[in-house]
Design a protein around this motif. Structure first.
Motif, PDB file in Angstrom:
ATOM      1  N   ALA A  99       0.835  -1.204   0.000  1.00  0.00           N
ATOM      2  CA  ALA A  99       0.000   0.000   0.000  1.00  0.00           C
ATOM      3  C   ALA A  99       0.871   1.256   0.000  1.00  0.00           C
ATOM      4  N   VAL A 100       1.874   1.299   0.876  1.00  0.00           N
ATOM      5  CA  VAL A 100       2.699   2.497   0.962  1.00  0.00           C
ATOM      6  C   VAL A 100       3.528   2.689  -0.298  1.00  0.00           C
ATOM      7  N   GLU A 101       3.972   1.606  -0.921  1.00  0.00           N
ATOM      8  CA  GLU A 101       4.728   1.721  -2.171  1.00  0.00           C
ATOM      9  C   GLU A 101       3.832   2.209  -3.305  1.00  0.00           C
ATOM     10  N   ASN A 102       2.585   1.747  -3.344  1.00  0.00           N
ATOM     11  CA  ASN A 102       1.646   2.228  -4.353  1.00  0.00           C
ATOM     12  C   ASN A 102       1.404   3.725  -4.213  1.00  0.00           C
ATOM     13  N   VAL A 103       1.256   4.189  -2.979  1.00  0.00           N
ATOM     14  CA  VAL A 103       1.037   5.619  -2.757  1.00  0.00           C
ATOM     15  C   VAL A 103       2.276   6.418  -3.158  1.00  0.00           C
ATOM     16  N   ALA A 104       3.449   5.893  -2.845  1.00  0.00           N
ATOM     17  CA  ALA A 104       4.699   6.600  -3.154  1.00  0.00           C
ATOM     18  C   ALA A 104       4.909   6.759  -4.660  1.00  0.00           C
ATOM     19  N   VAL A 105       4.282   5.897  -5.459  1.00  0.00           N
ATOM     20  CA  VAL A 105       4.396   6.028  -6.921  1.00  0.00           C
ATOM     21  C   VAL A 105       3.953   7.424  -7.354  1.00  0.00           C
ATOM     22  N   HIS A 132      -2.213   1.486   9.465  1.00  0.00           N
ATOM     23  CA  HIS A 132      -1.928   0.143   9.997  1.00  0.00           C
ATOM     24  C   HIS A 132      -1.875  -0.919   8.910  1.00  0.00           C
ATOM     25  N   ARG A 133      -2.224  -0.563   7.667  1.00  0.00           N
ATOM     26  CA  ARG A 133      -2.232  -1.522   6.556  1.00  0.00           C
ATOM     27  C   ARG A 133      -1.193  -1.168   5.494  1.00  0.00           C
ATOM     28  N   ARG A 134      -0.252  -0.308   5.854  1.00  0.00           N
ATOM     29  CA  ARG A 134       0.642   0.239   4.840  1.00  0.00           C
ATOM     30  C   ARG A 134       1.539  -0.798   4.185  1.00  0.00           C
ATOM     31  N   ASP A 135       1.874  -1.882   4.874  1.00  0.00           N
ATOM     32  CA  ASP A 135       2.773  -2.885   4.311  1.00  0.00           C
ATOM     33  C   ASP A 135       2.030  -4.082   3.722  1.00  0.00           C
ATOM     34  N   HIS A 136       0.713  -3.959   3.543  1.00  0.00           N
ATOM     35  CA  HIS A 136      -0.090  -5.029   2.939  1.00  0.00           C
ATOM     36  C   HIS A 136      -0.116  -4.874   1.420  1.00  0.00           C
ATOM     37  N   LEU A 137      -0.168  -6.000   0.736  1.00  0.00           N
ATOM     38  CA  LEU A 137      -0.321  -6.012  -0.717  1.00  0.00           C
ATOM     39  C   LEU A 137      -1.793  -5.837  -1.073  1.00  0.00           C
ATOM     40  N   PRO A 138      -2.098  -5.387  -2.301  1.00  0.00           N
ATOM     41  CA  PRO A 138      -3.486  -5.151  -2.676  1.00  0.00           C
ATOM     42  C   PRO A 138      -4.419  -6.337  -2.444  1.00  0.00           C
TER      43      PRO A 138
END
Length: 219
Positions: A99-105, A132-138
């Motif tokens: 989730a956090v990597e998707n947002v960072a895009v 709390h879900r930032r490291d979860h995959l879609p």
């Protein structure tokens, strides 16, 4: 101060198909408005012009006072990444990114230094209640959570205007209400929001309502 202004904007496609005619629309800073109309009324075309994803055939589009129709592609991309955030019906998340990597895009196109991207992406996820879900995959997230990640990605550059295209259209009723509640919270925090919808019930949750039919803004 106006964030976005369309003056006499029109769009004609090959074959003489006219999608929009002489649209005048101004969105002020801090507004929340819904643009509502039936299928085929020109809502998506209007969104594309508002978001500088397409250029008008006639008229002007001003973003934060700058004439977007006079800019080249590179300058237009910079203007878009600085001032606008987009939320679509589908979240369009990359399956292999958290989730956090998707947002960072969303920060790549704004040339944000790498060392700042994760912190800003985490802050955006916190704003939509998903820290709390930032490291979860879609695939580990619910449909509503995936849409919230998409909203966080739209917010991460702190845009002057968030444009949302049927953001509840792919969600069940309860989840859709939660997403609309999030938009209300974001507006209360100062985010300017313009949302496209065919649903008058959704439109009624916004302070301002603009109707479009047959490519024209109705009085």
């Amino acid at each position: 101060m106006s964030v976005l202004e369309l003056a006499g904007a029109g769009k004609e496609y090959a074959g003489g198909v006219v999608a929009l005619r002489d649209v005048d629309l101004t969105i002020g800073a801090g507004e929340d408005l819904a643009i509502v109309g039936p299928s085929g009324s020109g809502k998506s075309t209007l969104l594309h012009l508002m978001g500088t994803l397409d250029r008008p055939t006639t008229g002007k589009v001003h973003i934060a006072g700058e004439d977007a129709t006079a800019l080249g592609d590179d300058a237009l991309s910079r203007l878009r990444s600085r001032w606008l955030g987009f939320v679509f019906q589908q979240s369009y998340l990359a399956d292999r990114l958290t989730a956090v990597e998707n947002v960072a895009v969303g920060l790549l196109y704004a040339a944000t230094p790498r060392r700042h991207r994760r912190r800003r992406a985490e802050d955006a996820l916190d704003r939509v209640g998903l820290g709390h879900r930032r490291d979860h995959l879609p695939h580990q997230l619910s449909g509503g959570e995936r849409q919230r990640v998409g909203i966080a990605r739209a917010l991460v550059n702190q845009p002057a205007l968030v444009l949302a295209d049927e953001p509840t259209g792919a969600l069940d009723q309860d989840t859709g209400r939660q997403v609309l509640a999030l938009f209300r919270d974001l507006h209360a925090q100062g985010t300017t929001i313009a949302l496209i919808t065919h649903d008058p019930i959704v439109a009624d949750t916004f302070s301002r309502r603009v109707e479009i039919r047959d490519g024209r803004i109705t009085p």
